[in-house]
Write an enzyme that holds these catalytic residues in place. Structure first.
Site, PDB file in Angstrom:
ATOM      1  N   TYR A 212      23.319  -1.915  28.278  1.00 19.97           N
ATOM      2  CA  TYR A 212      24.369  -2.070  27.253  1.00 19.97           C
ATOM      3  C   TYR A 212      24.075  -3.299  26.387  1.00 19.97           C
ATOM      4  O   TYR A 212      24.041  -3.215  25.157  1.00 19.97           O
ATOM      5  CB  TYR A 212      25.737  -2.200  27.941  1.00 19.97           C
ATOM      6  CG  TYR A 212      26.872  -2.610  27.022  1.00 19.97           C
ATOM      7  CD1 TYR A 212      27.391  -1.731  26.076  1.00 19.97           C
ATOM      8  CD2 TYR A 212      27.438  -3.888  27.112  1.00 19.97           C
ATOM      9  CE1 TYR A 212      28.442  -2.118  25.241  1.00 19.97           C
ATOM     10  CE2 TYR A 212      28.488  -4.267  26.282  1.00 19.97           C
ATOM     11  CZ  TYR A 212      28.983  -3.378  25.347  1.00 19.97           C
ATOM     12  OH  TYR A 212      30.019  -3.763  24.524  1.00 19.97           O
TER      13      TYR A 212
ATOM     14  N   ASP B 199      30.068  11.135  14.014  1.00 17.56           N
ATOM     15  CA  ASP B 199      29.379  10.918  15.295  1.00 17.56           C
ATOM     16  C   ASP B 199      28.213   9.943  15.102  1.00 17.56           C
ATOM     17  O   ASP B 199      27.298  10.211  14.322  1.00 17.56           O
ATOM     18  CB  ASP B 199      28.875  12.284  15.810  1.00 17.56           C
ATOM     19  CG  ASP B 199      28.374  12.188  17.245  1.00 17.56           C
ATOM     20  OD1 ASP B 199      27.918  11.094  17.664  1.00 17.56           O
ATOM     21  OD2 ASP B 199      28.435  13.213  17.939  1.00 17.56           O
TER      22      ASP B 199
ATOM     23  N   LYS C 106      23.010  -3.330  22.439  1.00 14.58           N
ATOM     24  CA  LYS C 106      23.842  -4.009  21.437  1.00 14.58           C
ATOM     25  C   LYS C 106      23.030  -5.087  20.699  1.00 14.58           C
ATOM     26  O   LYS C 106      23.155  -5.256  19.491  1.00 14.58           O
ATOM     27  CB  LYS C 106      25.082  -4.620  22.097  1.00 14.58           C
ATOM     28  CG  LYS C 106      26.097  -3.618  22.650  1.00 14.58           C
ATOM     29  CD  LYS C 106      26.856  -2.828  21.584  1.00 14.58           C
ATOM     30  CE  LYS C 106      27.935  -3.631  20.907  1.00 14.58           C
ATOM     31  NZ  LYS C 106      28.761  -2.794  19.996  1.00 14.58           N
TER      32      LYS C 106
ATOM     33  N   GLY D  98      39.532   3.874  18.820  1.00 13.45           N
ATOM     34  CA  GLY D  98      39.216   2.960  19.926  1.00 13.45           C
ATOM     35  C   GLY D  98      40.241   1.845  20.025  1.00 13.45           C
ATOM     36  O   GLY D  98      41.208   1.796  19.257  1.00 13.45           O
TER      37      GLY D  98
HETATM   38  N1  NAP Z   1      36.221  -3.849  25.223  1.00 10.55           N
HETATM   39  C1  NAP Z   1      35.670  -5.030  25.405  1.00 10.55           C
HETATM   40  O1  NAP Z   1      36.048  -5.785  26.315  1.00 10.55           O
HETATM   41  C2  NAP Z   1      34.567  -5.492  24.500  1.00 10.55           C
HETATM   42  C3  NAP Z   1      33.954  -6.718  24.772  1.00 10.55           C
HETATM   43  C4  NAP Z   1      32.939  -7.163  23.923  1.00 10.55           C
HETATM   44  C5  NAP Z   1      32.564  -6.410  22.831  1.00 10.55           C
HETATM   45  N2  NAP Z   1      33.166  -5.207  22.604  1.00 10.55           N
HETATM   46  C6  NAP Z   1      32.728  -4.431  21.442  1.00 10.55           C
HETATM   47  O2  NAP Z   1      33.846  -4.272  20.609  1.00 10.55           O
HETATM   48  C7  NAP Z   1      33.754  -3.017  19.912  1.00 10.55           C
HETATM   49  C8  NAP Z   1      35.066  -2.271  20.074  1.00 10.55           C
HETATM   50  O3  NAP Z   1      35.311  -2.074  21.457  1.00 10.55           O
HETATM   51  P1  NAP Z   1      36.622  -1.354  21.997  1.00 10.55           P
HETATM   52  O4  NAP Z   1      37.098  -2.152  23.143  1.00 10.55           O
HETATM   53  O5  NAP Z   1      37.532  -1.035  20.866  1.00 10.55           O
HETATM   54  O6  NAP Z   1      35.943  -0.028  22.568  1.00 10.55           O
HETATM   55  P2  NAP Z   1      36.524   1.443  22.779  1.00 10.55           P
HETATM   56  O7  NAP Z   1      37.995   1.411  22.927  1.00 10.55           O
HETATM   57  O8  NAP Z   1      35.680   2.016  23.860  1.00 10.55           O
HETATM   58  O9  NAP Z   1      36.187   2.134  21.392  1.00 10.55           O
HETATM   59  C9  NAP Z   1      34.925   2.589  21.063  1.00 10.55           C
HETATM   60  C10 NAP Z   1      35.089   3.773  20.171  1.00 10.55           C
HETATM   61  O10 NAP Z   1      33.801   4.301  19.888  1.00 10.55           O
HETATM   62  C11 NAP Z   1      33.922   5.712  19.867  1.00 10.55           C
HETATM   63  N3  NAP Z   1      32.658   6.374  20.127  1.00 10.55           N
HETATM   64  C12 NAP Z   1      31.966   6.471  21.284  1.00 10.55           C
HETATM   65  N4  NAP Z   1      30.863   7.221  21.105  1.00 10.55           N
HETATM   66  C13 NAP Z   1      30.868   7.597  19.802  1.00 10.55           C
HETATM   67  C14 NAP Z   1      30.018   8.394  19.002  1.00 10.55           C
HETATM   68  N5  NAP Z   1      28.917   8.983  19.507  1.00 10.55           N
HETATM   69  N6  NAP Z   1      30.332   8.571  17.709  1.00 10.55           N
HETATM   70  C15 NAP Z   1      31.458   8.029  17.184  1.00 10.55           C
HETATM   71  N7  NAP Z   1      32.305   7.276  17.878  1.00 10.55           N
HETATM   72  C16 NAP Z   1      32.013   7.068  19.183  1.00 10.55           C
HETATM   73  C17 NAP Z   1      34.928   6.026  20.967  1.00 10.55           C
HETATM   74  O11 NAP Z   1      35.489   7.286  20.739  1.00 10.55           O
HETATM   75  P3  NAP Z   1      35.838   8.274  21.976  1.00 10.55           P
HETATM   76  O12 NAP Z   1      36.607   7.434  22.953  1.00 10.55           O
HETATM   77  O13 NAP Z   1      36.601   9.357  21.349  1.00 10.55           O
HETATM   78  O14 NAP Z   1      34.497   8.678  22.512  1.00 10.55           O
HETATM   79  C18 NAP Z   1      35.919   4.895  20.799  1.00 10.55           C
HETATM   80  O15 NAP Z   1      36.944   5.269  19.908  1.00 10.55           O
HETATM   81  C19 NAP Z   1      32.531  -2.316  20.470  1.00 10.55           C
HETATM   82  O16 NAP Z   1      31.460  -2.536  19.608  1.00 10.55           O
HETATM   83  C20 NAP Z   1      32.254  -3.037  21.772  1.00 10.55           C
HETATM   84  O17 NAP Z   1      30.880  -3.009  22.088  1.00 10.55           O
HETATM   85  C21 NAP Z   1      34.168  -4.739  23.405  1.00 10.55           C
END
Ligand code: NAP
Length: 290
Positions: free
Chosen positions: A125, A36, A129, A11
Site C-alpha cells: 500500500y 473507475d 501510494k 468515500g
Molecule cells: N483512512 C485513513 O485512515 C487514511 C490515512 C491516510 C491516508 N488516507 C488516504 O486518504 C484518501 C481518502 O481515504 P478515505 O479514508 O476517504 O478512504 P475510503 O473511505 O476507503 O474511500 C476511498 C474511495 O475510493 C473508491 N475506490 C476504490 N477503488 C476504486 C476504483 N477502482 N475506482 C474508483 N474509485 C475507487 C472507494 O469506492 P468503493 O468503496 O465504492 O469501492 C471509496 O469511495 C485515500 O487516498 C487514502 O489513501 C486515508
C-alpha cells in the site's frame, strides 16, 4: 463559482468534501461506479468532456492488507490512476490535488515527519501510494500531493467508530499502544484544503496535513470513550487497555509504528494551524455519535 471535481465521492473523505463544498463551489462528484480508477480510457473520456477548475482525488485502494495480496491492483489504482488524473489536469490547466498517506514512511522516526524526510514504505500500500505521488508530480509539475493520516468522519466508519462500538458492548476493550500517528477529521480537512485551491503557482509538490498533536490507538480510543461518557452515552468500558502491534496477528501488511506528520509547512504557507485532534474527536462524538 469554481467547479471542483471530487473523485471518490462516496468515500470517507470524498463524501465530506462533497457536502462541505456544496454551498461554495459547483461540485461534481464521481463515485466508483461512475469513474473507475482501473480504467484510464474511461477517466480520459469522462473528465475530458468536462470543464473544471480543480480536481481532488480521494479515491484509492485503501485496504492496506488487500494491497499486500493484490499488488497489481494496488499499483493500478494507487500509482497509475493518479498519473492519468494528473495528466488530464495538466492538459486542462486545472488544479490537481491528490490525497496520499503517512504510510509512505517506515515509522522508524520518533518525531513528526516533514516533507523532506525520505519516504521508505514498508508495505505494498505504502509503495503504491509513494509511486502514485511520484508519477503524478512527473506528469503535472503543478500537482499538489497532500499526505494525511488516520482519517475519521461521519460518512464512513473508521477505527474510532469501532472503538466506540466495542466500548459500548463490553467492559474490556484493548487497542494498540505502541503505534502513533494523528487522527484527522474529514470536516477539518475540508476546511484546511480550501486555501490550497487558489495557490496553484505557490503550492505544488508534497504537503503534510493532519490535526495537531499525536497519540497511540489506545489514547485515541480512550479520548473517544471519554467524550461518549461526557455526552451521557451508556458505555460498558471505562478504560481502554493496551495491546501491542506485535499482537495483531491478523494484519497481513506491516504498518509503520510512528507516522506523525508535521503540518509545519502547511502552517507557514497558509498561516493556519490545524486544531488539536482531541478537539476534533470531541466535536465528532458530540455531533455525530448517539
Ligand atoms: N483512512 C485513513 O485512515 C487514511 C490515512 C491516510 C491516508 N488516507 C488516504 O486518504 C484518501 C481518502 O481515504 P478515505 O479514508 O476517504 O478512504 P475510503 O473511505 O476507503 O474511500 C476511498 C474511495 O475510493 C473508491 N475506490 C476504490 N477503488 C476504486 C476504483 N477502482 N475506482 C474508483 N474509485 C475507487 C472507494 O469506492 P468503493 O468503496 O465504492 O469501492 C471509496 O469511495 C485515500 O487516498 C487514502 O489513501 C486515508
Amino acid at each position: 463559482m469554481k467547479r471542483v471535481v471530487i473523485v471518490g465521492a462516496r468515500g470517507r473523505l470524498g463524501s465530506a468534501l462533497m457536502r462541505e463544498y456544496a454551498n461554495e463551489f459547483d461540485v461534481v462528484g464521481f463515485n466508483h461506479a461512475q469513474l473507475d480508477l482501473g480504467k484510464p480510457d474511461q477517466m480520459r473520456t469522462t473528465l475530458g468532456a468536462l470543464q473544471f477548475d480543480a480536481l481532488i482525488n480521494t479515491a484509492a485502494q485503501t485496504n492496506v492488507d488487500r494491497c499486500e495480496t493484490h499488488q497489481k491492483e494496488a499499483f493500478a489504482l494507487n500509482a497509475e490512476a493518479p498519473r492519468v488524473l494528473a495528466e488530464i489536469c495538466a492538459g486542462t490547466q486545472a488544479r490537481f490535488i491528490h490525497i496520499s498517506t503517512d504510510y509512505v514512511f517506515d515509522g522508524e522516526k520518533r518525531e513528526p515527519y516533514t516533507e523532506e524526510d525520505e519516504a521508505e514504505p514498508i508495505s505494498v500500500y505504502g509503495e503504491s501510494k509513494r509511486e502514485g505521488e511520484g508519477r503524478a508530480l512527473e506528469a503535472n509539475g503543478s500537482a499538489l500531493i497532500v499526505r494525511v493520516s488516520w482519517v475519521f468522519g461521519p460518512d464512513r466508519p473508521s477505527f474510532v467508530d469501532w472503538a466506540i462500538d466495542q466500548a459500548r458492548e463490553r467492559e474490556n476493550v484493548k487497542a494498540i499502544a505502541d503505534k502513533w500517528a494523528t487522527p484527522t477529521y474529514t470536516l477539518d480537512l475540508a476546511k484546511l484544503l480550501k486555501p490550497l485551491f487558489a495557490k496553484q503557482k505557490q503550492v505544488s509538490g508534497i504537503l503534510h496535513l493532519a490535526n495537531s498533536g499525536e497519540c497511540s490507538w489506545q489514547e485515541y480510543a480512550q479520548c473517544a470513550l471519554d467524550c461518549c461518557r461526557a455526552k451521557g452515552m451508556p458505555m460498558k468500558a471505562r478504560t481502554i487497555d493496551a495491546s501491542s502491534l506485535a499482537e495483531m496477528k491478523s494484519f497481513i501488511a506491516k504498518r509503520p509504528a510512528y507516522s506523525v506528520l508535521s503540518s509545519g509547512k502547511y502552517q507557514a504557507l497558509t498561516g493556519e494551524k490545524p486544531r488539536p485532534w482531541q478537539e476534533a474527536v470531541a466535536e465528532f462524538v458530540r455531533e455525530h455519535k448517539n
